[in-house]
Scaffold this active site. Structure first.
Site, PDB file in Angstrom:
ATOM      1  CB  THR A  31      -1.141  -0.185   1.348  1.00 21.36           C
ATOM      2  OG1 THR A  31      -1.801   1.501   1.230  1.00 21.36           O
ATOM      3  CG2 THR A  31       0.028   0.035   2.591  1.00 21.36           C
ATOM      4  CG  ASP A  88     -10.356  -2.131  -2.112  1.00 21.71           C
ATOM      5  OD1 ASP A  88      -9.351  -0.890  -2.465  1.00 21.71           O
ATOM      6  OD2 ASP A  88     -10.605  -1.398  -2.729  1.00 21.71           O
ATOM      7  CG  PHE A 142      -7.577   7.203   6.693  1.00 22.26           C
ATOM      8  CD1 PHE A 142      -7.260   6.737   8.363  1.00 22.26           C
ATOM      9  CD2 PHE A 142      -8.035   6.724   5.813  1.00 22.26           C
ATOM     10  CE1 PHE A 142      -7.502   5.410   7.851  1.00 22.26           C
ATOM     11  CE2 PHE A 142      -8.061   5.782   5.543  1.00 22.26           C
ATOM     12  CZ  PHE A 142      -7.831   4.540   6.287  1.00 22.26           C
ATOM     13  NE  ARG A 171      -7.178  -0.158   6.728  1.00 19.12           N
ATOM     14  CZ  ARG A 171      -7.927   0.714   7.177  1.00 19.12           C
ATOM     15  NH1 ARG A 171      -7.636   1.161   8.732  1.00 19.12           N
ATOM     16  NH2 ARG A 171      -8.186   1.603   6.317  1.00 19.12           N
TER      17      ARG A 171
HETATM   18  P1  IMP Z   1      -8.968   1.901   0.700  1.00 21.76           P
HETATM   19  O1  IMP Z   1      -9.600   1.221  -0.469  1.00 21.76           O
HETATM   20  O2  IMP Z   1      -8.766   0.722   1.444  1.00 21.76           O
HETATM   21  O3  IMP Z   1      -8.109   3.446   0.544  1.00 21.76           O
HETATM   22  O4  IMP Z   1     -10.274   2.818   1.304  1.00 21.76           O
HETATM   23  C1  IMP Z   1     -10.710   3.285   0.593  1.00 21.76           C
HETATM   24  C2  IMP Z   1     -11.149   4.767   1.087  1.00 21.76           C
HETATM   25  O5  IMP Z   1     -12.394   3.956   1.805  1.00 21.76           O
HETATM   26  C3  IMP Z   1     -10.570   5.805   2.275  1.00 21.76           C
HETATM   27  O6  IMP Z   1     -10.020   6.905   1.064  1.00 21.76           O
HETATM   28  C4  IMP Z   1     -11.382   6.060   2.664  1.00 21.76           C
HETATM   29  O7  IMP Z   1     -12.071   7.089   2.085  1.00 21.76           O
HETATM   30  C5  IMP Z   1     -12.570   4.887   2.841  1.00 21.76           C
HETATM   31  N1  IMP Z   1     -11.856   4.090   4.678  1.00 21.76           N
HETATM   32  C6  IMP Z   1     -10.840   3.128   4.272  1.00 21.76           C
HETATM   33  N2  IMP Z   1     -10.461   2.570   5.770  1.00 21.76           N
HETATM   34  C7  IMP Z   1     -11.225   3.779   6.417  1.00 21.76           C
HETATM   35  C8  IMP Z   1     -10.942   4.141   7.808  1.00 21.76           C
HETATM   36  O8  IMP Z   1     -10.451   3.179   9.100  1.00 21.76           O
HETATM   37  N3  IMP Z   1     -11.703   5.140   8.086  1.00 21.76           N
HETATM   38  C9  IMP Z   1     -12.094   6.445   7.766  1.00 21.76           C
HETATM   39  N4  IMP Z   1     -11.830   6.073   5.793  1.00 21.76           N
HETATM   40  C10 IMP Z   1     -11.964   5.034   5.704  1.00 21.76           C
END
Ligand code: IMP
Length: 197
Positions: free
Chosen positions: A10, A71, A154, A184
């Site tokens: 990542t 993801d 975030f 996560r």
């Molecule tokens: P990713 O594909 O895992 O990077 O997550 C996609 C999007 O979901 C991120 O850009 C965040 O906007 C949202 N997201 C994923 N995990 C979290 C979290 O733990 N807290 C808040 N937003 C999250």
């Protein structure tokens, strides 16, 4: 004996900090993509699992090592499960976390608390150089606030209140507190248990 490498595939520095804390000690030396030639992955999958696999498989191709990738997304019931796999770009290409949160709160304006339920889902893919893959999933139900609260974390953290907590948003929690709940953490803990078996 030197431990084999496990690459966290990542580029999101926020996530790396979280993931390292969650994984704890493993029989691997856990590294990120820094130090490997840079590359990008187009997240063209229609599901979280497809995107997690795309990233983990490309990580293996580019580094030659065992790779973990994830993801995740926020599924809001009132919005039929969106933004889901499109959570990062909910407010459009190049949008910021704040743009996404503003859009979500705007779209849900006037929707009562009972219909503001949502689920954060995370799919972790483990991919090895011999072509084997495995998926692990974590989810945390909760609800969307009516206004942003808190400065930590975030993404949608300031607008998400996990079920089973004390009413604070993820952004009002310390990282350790968030990891006690987070989608996560649940998914990576399953991956860690598999890797230490
Ligand atoms: P990713 O594909 O895992 O990077 O997550 C996609 C999007 O979901 C991120 O850009 C965040 O906007 C949202 N997201 C994923 N995990 C979290 C979290 O733990 N807290 C808040 N937003 C999250």
């Amino acid at each position: 004996m030197k431990k084999p490498l496990l690459v966290l595939a990542t580029h999101n520095k926020h996530k790396l900090v979280e993931i390292r804390k969650i994984l704890g000690p493993l029989p691997y030396r856990v590294v990120d993509l820094e130090g490997f030639p840079p590359y990008t992955v187009r997240e063209t999958g229609k599901t979280l699992a497809e995107n997690a696999l795309l990233k983990a498989r490309k990580g293996v191709r580019r580094t030659g090592h065992l790779c973990l990738s994830d993801d995740s997304g926020l599924e809001v019931k009132q919005l039929k499960g969106t933004p889901g796999v499109y959570s990062a770009r909910y407010a459009g290409p190049g949008c910021s976390y704040e743009d996404n949160n503003r859009k979500l709160l705007r779209v849900l304006k006037g929707v009562p608390a009972s219909r503001r339920t949502a689920v954060f889902r995370c799919v972790v893919a483990l991919s090895s150089p011999d072509g084997k893959t495995r998926l692990f999933e974590g989810r945390i139900p909760g609800r969307i606030t009516v206004e942003s609260r808190g400065k930590n974390g975030f993404g949608y953290d300031p607008v998400f209140i996990p079920r089973g907590g004390d009413g604070r948003t993820f952004a009002e929690m310390t990282l350790a507190e968030k990891n006690a709940f987070s989608h996560r953490a649940a998914a990576f803990k399953k991956a860690a248990a598999f890797l230490t078996k």
